[in-house]
Design a protein around this motif. Structure first.
Motif, PDB file in Angstrom:
ATOM      1  N   LYS A 274       0.863  -1.222  -0.066  1.00 40.41           N
ATOM      2  CA  LYS A 274       0.036   0.019   0.027  1.00 40.41           C
ATOM      3  C   LYS A 274       1.086   1.274   0.010  1.00 40.41           C
TER       4      LYS A 274
ATOM      5  N   THR B 242      -4.827  -0.502  -2.957  1.00 40.40           N
ATOM      6  CA  THR B 242      -5.633   0.702  -2.589  1.00 40.40           C
ATOM      7  C   THR B 242      -5.933   0.861  -1.024  1.00 40.40           C
TER       8      THR B 242
ATOM      9  N   ARG C 290     -15.449   1.691  -1.651  1.00 42.80           N
ATOM     10  CA  ARG C 290     -14.246   2.512  -1.008  1.00 42.80           C
ATOM     11  C   ARG C 290     -14.374   2.942   0.201  1.00 42.80           C
TER      12      ARG C 290
END
Length: 368
Positions: A177, A183, A212
């Motif tokens: 990450k 992500t 998300r």
């Protein structure tokens, strides 16, 4: 779990694709690529499937790359059709992953290398865990970082992408990450509850923003790992890997002379000089180009890696087939690789040989 090398299921608006070849670390072969492409095309045309989850069995590997041993075993018998078809189908799948109407969540809960990056990094969300081990190790086997790497590695901060491409450096856990490849980061034990809540989104699972937000909520439920120190290397990486050539990168590392640069030089010296020169040009020429353009170039490069003079067969033979041997590279250093040796890989194929790509909606429509 069935004997199928990829298992597909649907549940509450989600489509699950599970790589199921654990004894081979879920390495992709032509059958797996074909199965995934067919199923993804079916899902692309299915309005009831709102989100795709890509995961793997075995507990050790997400996907350790493409099954290059099968390709090279044919090459050693002067058979090139399988290898060319494998790369053709693999890159078509990578493009399909990138153009699906549904978001994809890839759970990188284990070894993720090469072809495993292609089917995940080109998608919407990539979740790293403490088990993730990421690398693009292709220069070490006489290939080059393919599967659209000149697109996604160029999106990393500074010259991190060139560093990872040429050295094959392995990133672990939260480093994936930190580098910008994943992500999100979740602990492995959080994945079941995340998937349960993802199913609970229902039709909202088709919203990338909703997915998300859910991922971010799960990140916030547990403290994140301490910084790994990877980003502390940025100054050295950006200084040394900004060079205008492979030779300049080697020189910059030699002049820097600290322990990191010495270790980096050792890593570089293990790789194929020809592959490093090809990789360098591929990444530099890839800046600002679209993924489809990159994949078409990848196919030209791979076509010639399989059918022409390259270090691919020798690298795989020495390191993966005979195991542990020192490859006899065609060149002893990047200085000995001529520009025309590199030019050959990038020259166009015949029109009928070039990689043909269509987005997921066009392919799904054609399948109906």
């Amino acid at each position: 779990m069935t004997d199928s090398e990829v298992v597909f299921e649907s549940s509450k608006r989600l489509g699950y694709a599970t790589l199921n070849r654990p004894k081979a670390l879920n390495s992709l072969n032509l059958n797996m690529v074909s199965l995934m492409r067919d199923q993804y095309l079916t899902w692309a045309g299915n309005v009831d499937i709102k989100c795709i989850v890509l995961k793997a069995t075995g507990g050790k590997a997400f996907c350790a790359g493409g099954d290059v041993k099968a390709v090279v075993q044919d090459m050693l018998e002067s058979k090139f059709d399988y290898g060319i078809r494998f790369f053709q189908e693999e890159y078509a799948l990578d493009h399909l992953v990138a153009t699906m109407p549904q978001p994809q969540v890839a759970l990188l809960d284990g070894i993720t290398m090469g072809g495993g990056a292609g089917i995940s990094i080109n998608g919407t969300f990539r979740v790293a865990t403490e088990k993730t081990l990421f690398a693009m190790p292709e220069c070490g086997i006489g290939l080059y970082p393919d599967v659209g790497a000149a697109h996604f590695l160029n999106q990393l901060p500074g010259h991190m992408g060139m560093y990872l491409a040429l050295t094959g450096t392995r990133l672990k856990g939260v480093q994936v990450k930190e580098a910008g490849l994943a992500t999100h980061y979740l602990a492995s034990h959080q994945l079941p509850s995340f998937l349960q809540e993802l199913e609970g989104l229902g039709s909202k699972a088709g919203s990338s923003e909703a997915v998300r937000q859910l991922l971010s909520e799960h990140e916030g439920k547990e403290s994140q790992p301490e910084p790994s120190g990877l980003l502390d290397l940025r100054e050295g990486i950006d200084t040394c890997f900004a060079g205008s050539s492979c030779q300049a990168i080697y020189t910059a590392l030699q002049e820097r002379g600290d322990s990191w640069s010495q270790d980096t030089l050792k890593a570089l010296h293990k790789g194929s000089p020809l592959s490093q020169r090809v990789s360098f040009r591929a990444l530099r020429q890839g800046v600002g180009r679209s993924l489809p353009d990159i994949l078409r170039t990848d196919f030209r490069l791979s076509h010639r890696m399989v059918s022409g003079p390259s270090d691919f067969a020798e690298g795989v033979r020495a390191l993966l087939i005979d195991k542990g041997n020192t490859p006899a590279w065609r060149h002893s250093s990047v200085d000995q690789v001529r520009d025309q040796d590199v030019d050959l890989f990038f020259s166009p194929l015949s029109p009928e040989e070039e990689l043909q790509l269509a987005d997921s909606s066009a392919q799904a429509h054609a399948k109906l």
